[in-house]
Design a protein around this motif. Structure first.
Motif, PDB file in Angstrom:
ATOM      1  N   LEU A  24     -28.735   5.074   8.852  1.00 19.04           N
ATOM      2  CA  LEU A  24     -26.914   4.811   9.341  1.00 19.04           C
ATOM      3  C   LEU A  24     -27.654   4.814  11.016  1.00 19.04           C
ATOM      4  N   GLY A  25     -28.850   5.986  11.248  1.00 19.35           N
ATOM      5  CA  GLY A  25     -28.949   6.241  11.873  1.00 19.35           C
ATOM      6  C   GLY A  25     -29.695   4.415  13.193  1.00 19.35           C
ATOM      7  N   MET A  26     -30.695   4.369  12.062  1.00 18.47           N
ATOM      8  CA  MET A  26     -30.924   3.042  12.680  1.00 18.47           C
ATOM      9  C   MET A  26     -30.124   2.185  12.920  1.00 18.47           C
ATOM     10  N   LYS A  27     -29.385   1.837  11.461  1.00 15.77           N
ATOM     11  CA  LYS A  27     -28.277   0.431  12.579  1.00 15.77           C
ATOM     12  C   LYS A  27     -27.623   0.951  13.669  1.00 15.77           C
ATOM     13  N   GLN A  28     -27.102   2.022  13.782  1.00 16.57           N
ATOM     14  CA  GLN A  28     -26.468   2.755  14.962  1.00 16.57           C
ATOM     15  C   GLN A  28     -27.535   2.299  16.316  1.00 16.57           C
ATOM     16  N   ARG A  29     -29.015   2.865  15.655  1.00 19.77           N
ATOM     17  CA  ARG A  29     -29.009   2.131  17.029  1.00 19.77           C
ATOM     18  C   ARG A  29     -29.627   0.684  17.206  1.00 19.77           C
ATOM     19  N   LEU A  30     -29.664  -0.452  16.150  1.00 23.03           N
ATOM     20  CA  LEU A  30     -29.280  -1.907  16.374  1.00 23.03           C
ATOM     21  C   LEU A  30     -28.295  -1.857  17.292  1.00 23.03           C
ATOM     22  N   GLY A  31     -27.231  -1.577  17.096  1.00 24.46           N
ATOM     23  CA  GLY A  31     -25.657  -1.656  16.939  1.00 24.46           C
ATOM     24  C   GLY A  31     -26.410  -1.426  18.674  1.00 24.46           C
ATOM     25  N   LEU A  32     -27.034  -0.446  19.523  1.00 24.33           N
ATOM     26  CA  LEU A  32     -27.078  -0.790  21.064  1.00 24.33           C
ATOM     27  C   LEU A  32     -27.344  -1.363  21.819  1.00 24.33           C
ATOM     28  N   ALA A  33     -28.494  -1.301  20.656  1.00 30.20           N
ATOM     29  CA  ALA A  33     -30.019  -3.080  20.921  1.00 30.20           C
ATOM     30  C   ALA A  33     -29.106  -3.821  21.211  1.00 30.20           C
ATOM     31  N   ALA A  34     -27.910  -4.239  20.039  1.00 28.97           N
ATOM     32  CA  ALA A  34     -27.245  -6.242  20.539  1.00 28.97           C
ATOM     33  C   ALA A  34     -26.156  -6.291  21.809  1.00 28.97           C
ATOM     34  N   ALA A  35     -25.573  -4.139  22.391  1.00 26.67           N
ATOM     35  CA  ALA A  35     -24.849  -4.722  23.180  1.00 26.67           C
ATOM     36  C   ALA A  35     -25.690  -4.364  24.666  1.00 26.67           C
ATOM     37  N   LEU A  36     -27.539  -4.044  24.614  1.00 23.68           N
ATOM     38  CA  LEU A  36     -28.089  -4.497  25.716  1.00 23.68           C
ATOM     39  C   LEU A  36     -28.550  -5.278  25.587  1.00 23.68           C
ATOM     40  N   VAL A  43     -18.581  -1.023  18.709  1.00 18.80           N
ATOM     41  CA  VAL A  43     -17.065  -0.905  18.192  1.00 18.80           C
ATOM     42  C   VAL A  43     -17.139  -0.311  16.981  1.00 18.80           C
ATOM     43  N   GLU A  44     -17.018   0.791  16.059  1.00 19.42           N
ATOM     44  CA  GLU A  44     -17.606   1.404  14.643  1.00 19.42           C
ATOM     45  C   GLU A  44     -18.996   0.952  14.325  1.00 19.42           C
ATOM     46  N   GLY A  45     -18.682   1.434  12.879  1.00 23.04           N
ATOM     47  CA  GLY A  45     -20.271   0.608  12.317  1.00 23.04           C
ATOM     48  C   GLY A  45     -20.609  -0.947  12.654  1.00 23.04           C
ATOM     49  N   PRO A  46     -21.987  -0.883  12.933  1.00 26.62           N
ATOM     50  CA  PRO A  46     -22.321  -2.179  13.710  1.00 26.62           C
ATOM     51  C   PRO A  46     -22.375  -3.000  12.259  1.00 26.62           C
ATOM     52  N   ALA A  47     -21.903  -4.572  12.555  1.00 25.25           N
ATOM     53  CA  ALA A  47     -22.207  -5.113  11.087  1.00 25.25           C
ATOM     54  C   ALA A  47     -23.358  -6.199  11.665  1.00 25.25           C
ATOM     55  N   PHE A  48     -24.162  -6.470  10.754  1.00 23.75           N
ATOM     56  CA  PHE A  48     -25.551  -7.766  10.924  1.00 23.75           C
ATOM     57  C   PHE A  48     -25.695  -8.231   9.734  1.00 23.75           C
ATOM     58  N   HIS A  49     -26.636  -8.938   9.202  1.00 24.94           N
ATOM     59  CA  HIS A  49     -27.199  -9.411   8.674  1.00 24.94           C
ATOM     60  C   HIS A  49     -27.469  -9.102   7.810  1.00 24.94           C
ATOM     61  N   PRO A  50     -27.872  -8.219   6.550  1.00 21.20           N
ATOM     62  CA  PRO A  50     -28.313  -7.499   5.546  1.00 21.20           C
ATOM     63  C   PRO A  50     -29.632  -7.715   5.577  1.00 21.20           C
ATOM     64  N   TYR A  51     -29.968  -9.331   5.005  1.00 30.13           N
ATOM     65  CA  TYR A  51     -31.725  -9.637   4.198  1.00 30.13           C
ATOM     66  C   TYR A  51     -32.457 -10.339   6.034  1.00 30.13           C
ATOM     67  N   LEU A  52     -31.735  -9.692   6.675  1.00 32.23           N
ATOM     68  CA  LEU A  52     -32.779 -10.376   8.119  1.00 32.23           C
ATOM     69  C   LEU A  52     -32.915  -9.134   9.249  1.00 32.23           C
ATOM     70  N   SER A  53     -33.974  -9.058   9.162  1.00 27.95           N
ATOM     71  CA  SER A  53     -35.069  -7.860  10.310  1.00 27.95           C
ATOM     72  C   SER A  53     -33.892  -7.683  11.310  1.00 27.95           C
ATOM     73  N   GLY A  54     -34.098  -6.219  11.991  1.00 25.45           N
ATOM     74  CA  GLY A  54     -33.575  -6.257  12.921  1.00 25.45           C
ATOM     75  C   GLY A  54     -33.709  -6.403  14.143  1.00 25.45           C
ATOM     76  N   ARG A  55     -35.201  -7.507  14.134  1.00 24.12           N
ATOM     77  CA  ARG A  55     -35.550  -8.685  15.173  1.00 24.12           C
ATOM     78  C   ARG A  55     -34.814  -9.759  15.154  1.00 24.12           C
ATOM     79  N   ALA A  56     -34.516 -10.527  13.632  1.00 26.01           N
ATOM     80  CA  ALA A  56     -34.093 -11.781  13.866  1.00 26.01           C
ATOM     81  C   ALA A  56     -32.610 -11.595  14.176  1.00 26.01           C
ATOM     82  N   ASN A  57     -31.668 -10.524  13.295  1.00 27.46           N
ATOM     83  CA  ASN A  57     -30.802 -10.169  14.431  1.00 27.46           C
ATOM     84  C   ASN A  57     -30.340 -10.085  15.128  1.00 27.46           C
TER      85      ASN A  57
END
Length: 331
Positions: free
Chosen positions: A159-171, A103-117
């Protein structure tokens, strides 16, 4: 507002005339803000199970507000909503683990890696098997094209990578329903194509996908059903195959030199509007007449038919016809 809306009770997965189980249903769903603005008004949404439902409309038409109400993030002013036959938000604790959402812009911990998030998200999901968490995390990252960037910090993502990580979280685990709000936001054309492929793949595996967008041409390629919003109202809903037939079809006839006048007389004799002539091509609305009857009349009149095409309006053209605005309009 009922103009242009097919009967919701008869929206099915094939022709639009079937009744069947619904993944998403709303009755009278309304959201009115304190300012008096009505963002969503009397919404009757019907998303069949197994469908790819394109929830379309201009920015500001009420799509995101609707999704936030469906997921229990915002309480409606009136009406009711059900996800997977469960009332929302009351049954949120039971139903939301079966739903993946972006939903909208995905929010994650900024100082953690994509994997750690993703590890943190998997750890707080009481419904998931912790023994498979690492495998599911890596599979999700690979599916959205972030395997090589998994160790990069989130704040370094584009921005595109953040969106991709949001998709990964949903999956992160299999879902019965996936709700994606503007999933291609910030993605380049290649990323957009990948999302389109992913949606098809998920639908083929049995997941119901509700995907909202203001980019109708992009979503139209994957959706089986369509709902179009305008100024908080659902102005169109149904199976894509049915909606594609609702606009006025036009016939385009190409003939040879010296036969344009005869072709025009045939079309007028069939009761069609005065055709638009462009060189050797004539164009006219069919007005309910079977196209094969048009071609047969031309042949009987000895009019050479070099080309014959029937064109129906795109969903975007139907949208403009119903609402008077295009998809680049924000309100």
């Amino acid at each position: 507002m009922s103009t242009g809306v097919l009967d919701p009770a008869r929206v099915g997965q094939g022709s639009g005339d079937d009744t069947g189980p619904l993944a998403v249903r709303t009755d009278g769903l309304t959201k009115r803000f304190r300012s008096g603005q009505v963002a969503v008004d009397d919404l009757a949404l019907r998303v069949p199970r197994g469908a790819v439902y394109g929830f379309l409309g201009p920015n500001g038409s009420g799509k995101t507000t609707t999704i936030r109400m469906l997921l229990g993030l915002v309480r409606p002013t009136g009406g009711q909503a059900w996800l997977l036959d469960q009332p929302m938000p009351d049954a949120g604790a039971a139903v939301l683990p079966r739903v993946g959402a972006l939903v909208e812009g995905p929010a994650f911990h900024p100082y953690l890696s994509g994997r750690a998030n993703l590890d943190r998200l998997a750890a707080v999901d009481a419904t998931a098997d912790p023994r498979t968490a690492a495998r599911r995390r890596d599979e999700a990252l690979e599916r959205v094209g972030l395997g090589a960037a998994a160790e990069k910090r989130f704040r370094q993502y584009s921005l595109g990578m953040k969106q991709r990580l949001g998709l990964a979280a949903a999956l992160l685990q299999p879902r019965e329903l996936l709700v994606l709000d503007e999933p291609t936001n910030g993605l380049d054309p290649q990323g957009t194509r990948e999302v389109r492929h992913l949606v098809r793949e998920l639908a083929d595996a049995g997941t119901t996908v509700l995907v909202s967008s203001h980019l109708l041409a992009e979503i139209e390629q994957v959706c089986t059903h369509v709902g179009i919003m305008s100024r908080g109202h659902l102005v169109l809903q149904g199976a894509r195959s049915v909606l594609a037939e609702r606009g006025q079809a036009r016939v385009s006839v190409t003939t040879t030199t010296g036969h344009v006048g005869a072709a025009a007389r045939v079309l007028r004799g069939l009761g069609l509007e005065e055709p638009v002539v462009d060189g050797l091509r004539l164009d006219a609305p069919v007005d309910g007449l079977a196209p094969e009857d048009v071609s047969a009349a031309l042949v009987r009149a000895d009019v050479p038919v070099v080309g014959f095409e029937v064109r129906r309006p795109s969903l975007e053209q139907v949208f403009v016809e119903l609402t008077g605005e295009g998809f680049d309009v924000a309100r």
